[in-house]
Design an enzyme around this catalytic site. Structure first.
Site, PDB file in Angstrom:
ATOM      1  CE1 TYR A  56      17.616  52.341 -19.013  1.00  0.00           C
ATOM      2  CE2 TYR A  56      15.833  51.846 -17.331  1.00  0.00           C
ATOM      3  CZ  TYR A  56      16.714  52.071 -17.922  1.00  0.00           C
ATOM      4  OH  TYR A  56      17.674  51.533 -16.968  1.00  0.00           O
ATOM      5  CG  HIS A 122      19.624  56.960 -16.222  1.00  0.00           C
ATOM      6  ND1 HIS A 122      18.820  56.456 -17.130  1.00  0.00           N
ATOM      7  CD2 HIS A 122      20.515  55.721 -16.098  1.00  0.00           C
ATOM      8  CE1 HIS A 122      18.766  55.389 -17.687  1.00  0.00           C
ATOM      9  NE2 HIS A 122      20.164  54.950 -17.277  1.00  0.00           N
TER      10      HIS A 122
HETATM   11  P1  NAD Z   1      19.727  41.630 -18.031  1.00  0.00           P
HETATM   12  O1  NAD Z   1      20.783  41.263 -17.634  1.00  0.00           O
HETATM   13  O2  NAD Z   1      18.155  41.680 -16.957  1.00  0.00           O
HETATM   14  O3  NAD Z   1      19.014  41.130 -19.334  1.00  0.00           O
HETATM   15  C1  NAD Z   1      18.126  41.606 -20.166  1.00  0.00           C
HETATM   16  C2  NAD Z   1      17.911  40.604 -21.537  1.00  0.00           C
HETATM   17  O4  NAD Z   1      17.642  39.318 -21.345  1.00  0.00           O
HETATM   18  C3  NAD Z   1      17.399  41.279 -22.106  1.00  0.00           C
HETATM   19  O5  NAD Z   1      17.151  40.186 -23.327  1.00  0.00           O
HETATM   20  C4  NAD Z   1      16.010  39.742 -22.516  1.00  0.00           C
HETATM   21  O6  NAD Z   1      14.876  39.405 -22.826  1.00  0.00           O
HETATM   22  C5  NAD Z   1      16.315  38.818 -21.417  1.00  0.00           C
HETATM   23  N1  NAD Z   1      15.842  37.611 -20.688  1.00  0.00           N
HETATM   24  C6  NAD Z   1      15.752  38.277 -19.201  1.00  0.00           C
HETATM   25  N2  NAD Z   1      15.311  36.960 -19.108  1.00  0.00           N
HETATM   26  C7  NAD Z   1      15.217  35.936 -19.287  1.00  0.00           C
HETATM   27  C8  NAD Z   1      15.444  34.414 -19.445  1.00  0.00           C
HETATM   28  N3  NAD Z   1      14.257  34.313 -18.718  1.00  0.00           N
HETATM   29  N4  NAD Z   1      15.172  33.268 -20.838  1.00  0.00           N
HETATM   30  C9  NAD Z   1      16.356  34.533 -21.830  1.00  0.00           C
HETATM   31  N5  NAD Z   1      16.906  35.948 -21.588  1.00  0.00           N
HETATM   32  C10 NAD Z   1      16.190  36.409 -21.063  1.00  0.00           C
HETATM   33  O7  NAD Z   1      19.684  43.176 -18.583  1.00  0.00           O
HETATM   34  P2  NAD Z   1      18.825  44.553 -18.308  1.00  0.00           P
HETATM   35  O8  NAD Z   1      17.539  44.672 -18.772  1.00  0.00           O
HETATM   36  O9  NAD Z   1      19.624  45.554 -18.202  1.00  0.00           O
HETATM   37  O10 NAD Z   1      18.819  44.865 -16.645  1.00  0.00           O
HETATM   38  C11 NAD Z   1      17.737  45.402 -15.470  1.00  0.00           C
HETATM   39  C12 NAD Z   1      16.925  46.353 -15.579  1.00  0.00           C
HETATM   40  O11 NAD Z   1      17.713  47.113 -14.865  1.00  0.00           O
HETATM   41  C13 NAD Z   1      17.172  47.449 -16.647  1.00  0.00           C
HETATM   42  O12 NAD Z   1      15.523  46.990 -17.054  1.00  0.00           O
HETATM   43  C14 NAD Z   1      16.997  48.037 -15.914  1.00  0.00           C
HETATM   44  O13 NAD Z   1      15.037  48.535 -15.204  1.00  0.00           O
HETATM   45  C15 NAD Z   1      17.916  48.002 -14.647  1.00  0.00           C
HETATM   46  N6  NAD Z   1      19.172  48.829 -15.583  1.00  0.00           N
HETATM   47  C16 NAD Z   1      19.764  50.328 -15.166  1.00  0.00           C
HETATM   48  C17 NAD Z   1      20.367  50.381 -15.830  1.00  0.00           C
HETATM   49  C18 NAD Z   1      20.948  51.884 -15.338  1.00  0.00           C
HETATM   50  O14 NAD Z   1      20.227  53.463 -14.093  1.00  0.00           O
HETATM   51  N7  NAD Z   1      22.683  52.698 -16.082  1.00  0.00           N
HETATM   52  C19 NAD Z   1      21.715  49.658 -16.514  1.00  0.00           C
HETATM   53  C20 NAD Z   1      21.063  48.712 -16.865  1.00  0.00           C
HETATM   54  C21 NAD Z   1      20.295  48.105 -16.061  1.00  0.00           C
END
Ligand code: NAD
Length: 311
Positions: A56, A122
């Site tokens: 990340y 990952h």
């Molecule tokens: P998410 O679905 O949480 O979306 C994140 C997006 O939504 C960002 O743009 C954020 O600013 C926005 N957001 C969050 N809260 C909000 C709110 N209250 N109002 C408006 N916008 C909002 O997706 P993500 O960040 O991809 O997933 C969360 C976490 O999951 C990642 O940080 C990571 O730690 C994990 N993840 C892991 C993998 C993997 O291991 N392959 C893949 C995807 C995600």
């Protein structure tokens, strides 16, 4: 905040977890002190599970997270990071035992901690899954024996591949993403086989990495256009009714009791505060039914990820 048991790890994790990819500036340029406040406010409001990866922001998320964690009692939060993925091209994946052993030391140094609670391979679909089972997982077990991690898991998008690797390697946890949200509930399909082994279930991206938001998906988002369009229509429907698609999306995902923790990410303290507040409020069942109807034509529509044989 509700706490649930993360499968065989026995860890009691908050139903909403903090996804730290946002700290790496994956979605937008971030203000570092704001991002650090987003972590602190999340912990203050009951989140105890944080997920990050060296991938990340190409190590930036771990570095910024390390600054946020400085001075906090190590047992006041549960920390998960990953190894094996270091960039966006196929050449940036390395699931070898040698890289695993080096990777965790780099992560621990960046975050200023002695151990992580969970180490995860990952996005395994980009590698040779047999290698993940026979080489990466045993390497992660060695890290556990050395006291650098407490549990080991696998993460990825294609569910068949994820479940198969988890079962073959007897992983402690899986992290699935974009498969338990308003437009996609395919994760439910693999839960019975994992429950039989008491594998801990982590589900990420309740907002579909931005699909289910007013701002919409970022330019790099891999979803097909028909899915992006349907999600935009659902978001507009919520806005037209004075409601928030983000709220509905977070509430929907966290309400699933078979998922121990749902990871949502934001480098904005206000957004994280909202996310946490929302899960204590009742779900609008009428709005949910309307949104599900809009998303019905694209239900469980996904996209390929990684090597063809892993999809
Ligand atoms: P998410 O679905 O949480 O979306 C994140 C997006 O939504 C960002 O743009 C954020 O600013 C926005 N957001 C969050 N809260 C909000 C709110 N209250 N109002 C408006 N916008 C909002 O997706 P993500 O960040 O991809 O997933 C969360 C976490 O999951 C990642 O940080 C990571 O730690 C994990 N993840 C892991 C993998 C993997 O291991 N392959 C893949 C995807 C995600």
């Amino acid at each position: 905040m509700e706490y649930r048991t993360l499968g065989k790890t026995g860890l009691r994790v908050s139903a909403l977890g903090f996804g730290a990819s946002s700290l790496g500036g994956v979605f937008r340029d971030i203000d570092e002190s704001e991002a650090i406040r987003a972590v602190h406010i999340s912990l203050d409001l009951g989140i105890n599970f944080i997920d990050v990866s060296p991938f990340y922001g190409l190590t930036k998320a771990e570095t910024v997270l390390g600054k946020a964690l400085r001075g906090l009692k190590r047992d006041s939060y549960i920390l998960a990071t990953k190894l094996g993925r270091y960039g966006s091209t196929l050449a940036d994946f390395d699931f070898s035992a040698a890289r695993a052993l080096k990777s965790i030391d780099e992560s621990l140094a960046r975050m200023g901690v002695d151990y992580v609670d969970l180490i995860q391979a990952h996005d395994i679909e980009f590698g040779d899954v047999n290698q993940v089972v026979t080489e990466t997982m045993p390497a992660m077990r060695k890290l556990i024996a050395a006291g650098k991690a407490r549990f080991a898991g696998v993460t990825g998008l294609p569910l068949k591949c994820l479940a198969s690797a988890a079962l073959q390697s007897d992983a402690d946890t899986i992290l699935s993403y974009c498969h338990y949200e308003l437009n996609d509930t395919a994760l439910l399909g693999i839960l019975p086989q994992l429950a039989a082994r008491n594998t801990g279930i982590i589900s990420a991206s309740p907002l579909g990495m931005g699909l289910l938001s007013v701002r919409g998906a970022p330019a790099w988002h891999p979803a097909p256009d028909l899915l992006k369009a349907a999600c935009a229509k659902a978001a507009a429907h919520c806005s037209a009714h004075g409601a928030s698609i983000e709220k509905l999306a977070v509430q929907f995902s966290v309400a699933q009791p078979q998922i121990a923790t749902t990871l949502v990410g934001s480098a904005s303290p206000t957004n994280m505060q909202r996310n946490i507040q929302w899960i204590n409020e009742p779900l609008d069942r009428t709005l949910l039914a309307q949104v599900m109807e809009i998303l019905k034509p694209v239900h469980d529509v996904t996209w390929p990820s990684g090597r063809p044989e892993n999809n």
